[in-house]
Write a protein that holds these residues in place. Structure first.
Motif, short mmCIF file in Angstrom:
data_model
loop_
_atom_site.label_atom_id
_atom_site.label_comp_id
_atom_site.label_asym_id
_atom_site.label_seq_id
_atom_site.Cartn_x
_atom_site.Cartn_y
_atom_site.Cartn_z
N GLU A 2 0.83 -1.19 0.00
CA GLU A 2 0.00 0.00 0.00
C GLU A 2 0.87 1.26 0.00
OE1 GLU A 2 -3.30 0.02 -0.23
OE2 GLU A 2 -3.32 -2.18 -0.30
N TYR A 3 0.30 2.33 -0.50
CA TYR A 3 1.00 3.62 -0.60
C TYR A 3 1.61 4.03 0.74
CZ TYR A 3 1.45 8.61 -1.93
OH TYR A 3 1.90 9.88 -2.20
N TYR A 6 4.85 2.30 1.73
CA TYR A 6 6.06 2.82 1.07
C TYR A 6 6.58 4.06 1.79
CZ TYR A 6 5.14 -0.24 -2.95
OH TYR A 6 4.94 -1.33 -3.76
N LEU A 92 4.53 13.64 -0.33
CA LEU A 92 3.87 12.37 -0.66
C LEU A 92 2.62 12.17 0.20
CD1 LEU A 92 7.01 10.10 -1.07
CD2 LEU A 92 5.34 10.60 -2.86
N ARG A 93 2.70 12.53 1.47
CA ARG A 93 1.55 12.34 2.36
C ARG A 93 0.40 13.27 2.00
NH1 ARG A 93 5.75 11.63 7.08
NH2 ARG A 93 5.73 9.35 7.27
N ASP A 96 -2.75 12.25 -3.17
CA ASP A 96 -3.40 10.98 -3.47
C ASP A 96 -2.43 10.16 -4.32
OD1 ASP A 96 -5.11 9.28 -5.50
OD2 ASP A 96 -6.42 9.69 -3.78
N PRO A 97 -2.37 8.84 -4.12
CA PRO A 97 -1.44 8.04 -4.91
C PRO A 97 -1.60 8.19 -6.42
CG PRO A 97 -2.36 6.73 -3.12
CD PRO A 97 -3.08 8.05 -3.12
N ALA A 113 2.19 7.62 -6.75
CA ALA A 113 2.43 6.25 -6.31
C ALA A 113 3.74 5.70 -6.84
CB ALA A 113 1.27 5.35 -6.73
N ALA A 116 6.52 6.99 -4.58
CA ALA A 116 6.53 6.39 -3.24
C ALA A 116 7.26 5.05 -3.29
CB ALA A 116 5.10 6.20 -2.74
N ARG A 117 6.93 4.23 -4.28
CA ARG A 117 7.57 2.93 -4.42
C ARG A 117 9.05 3.07 -4.78
NH1 ARG A 117 6.30 -1.79 -8.92
NH2 ARG A 117 6.78 -3.60 -7.60
#
Length: 248
Positions: A2-3, A6, A92-93, A96-97, A113, A116-117
């Motif tokens: 999940e986002y 990460y 990032l927070r 939205d992904p 997203a 993040a990964r």
């Protein structure tokens, strides 16, 4: 994964990287990257985190953003990097992904997203580099064998093989032919890479174990081996195929 997982990994791996870098000191060589010192390693990751922060606010169709220049002195560099990690996580927070962002991989969805990964694994791999620098050794057993959770490590193998490796071969040509099996035993996942001269590698899930070469072990060990870091993974078969599979 999940986002939010990460983002937790970025924070955790950056903290571990920083601790190892400080323990090593700025002038110590980085064994997995012989041309680097710890100072250069920290400068690199700080610059990447700054660059990604800019990418998150850049339209996907716009030109590539350019990072800021990190400071040179060790105390200032560490402080600047702390700011970049905080800013990156905050950005990032706040997103939205699926929110659009500039990305470099044409095969990837141009969204938050992706970053993040990518940054979770970028930071994790360089955390290993810092750990080896602190240990002053490139031996696999100089860093604990199970640093990474199997699920996270398996995700990192997948990200590397499926997204990052094909990107490398937009600039280089495969000159060997054969198949390489990557098997992360404790995660229950396996990938087959098919190398064909003059063509990009084909990567997909492994449906059989027959291959010309294999990289087998815990997900943690295979993750390290896939990134050409010191590892306890067992490499068998035609080693030239594994060596030819270049990573970014």
């Amino acid at each position: 994964m999940e986002y939010g997982e990460y983002l937790d990994q970025i924070e955790h791996q950056a903290s571990a990287l920083r601790a190892a870098a400080v323990a090593a000191g700025p002038d110590v060589p980085v064994p997995p990257c012989p041309e680097w010192t710890v100072h250069r390693l920290v400068r690199h990751i700080a610059k990447v985190h700054n660059w990604v922060g800019k990418a998150l606010v850049t339209d996907p169709s716009a030109p590539e953003p350019h990072p800021d220049r990190p400071p040179e002195s060790w105390p200032d560099l560490l402080s600047w990097w702390d700011d970049q990690v905080g800013a990156l996580l905050g950005a990032l927070r706040a997103r939205d992904p699926a929110e659009p962002a500039w990305v470099f991989a044409v095969a990837a969805e141009p969204a938050a997203a992706f970053w993040a990964r990518r940054q979770a694994h970028e930071t994790a791999v360089h955390r290993l580099d810092a750990e080896h620098a602190a240990a002053r050794s490139d031996r696999a057993d100089s860093v604990p064998a199970l640093v990474f959770d199997p699920r996270f490590a398996a995700d990192g193998i997948d990200e590397l093989l499926v997204l990052m490796t094909p990107r490398r071969y937009r600039r280089e040509t495969v000159t060997v032919e054969g198949t390489v099996l990557f098997h992360a035993a404790d995660a229950g996942r396996a990938w087959l890479v098919t190398l064909r001269p003059g063509q990009p590698p084909l990567i997909g899930p492994a449906t059989e174990v027959d291959s010309d070469a294999s990289v087998v072990g815990t997900a943690d060990a295979v993750y390290r081996a896939a990134w050409h870091r010191p590892s306890h993974a067992v490499v068998s078969g035609d080693r030239t195929l594994v060596d030819a599979l270049r990573t970014p």
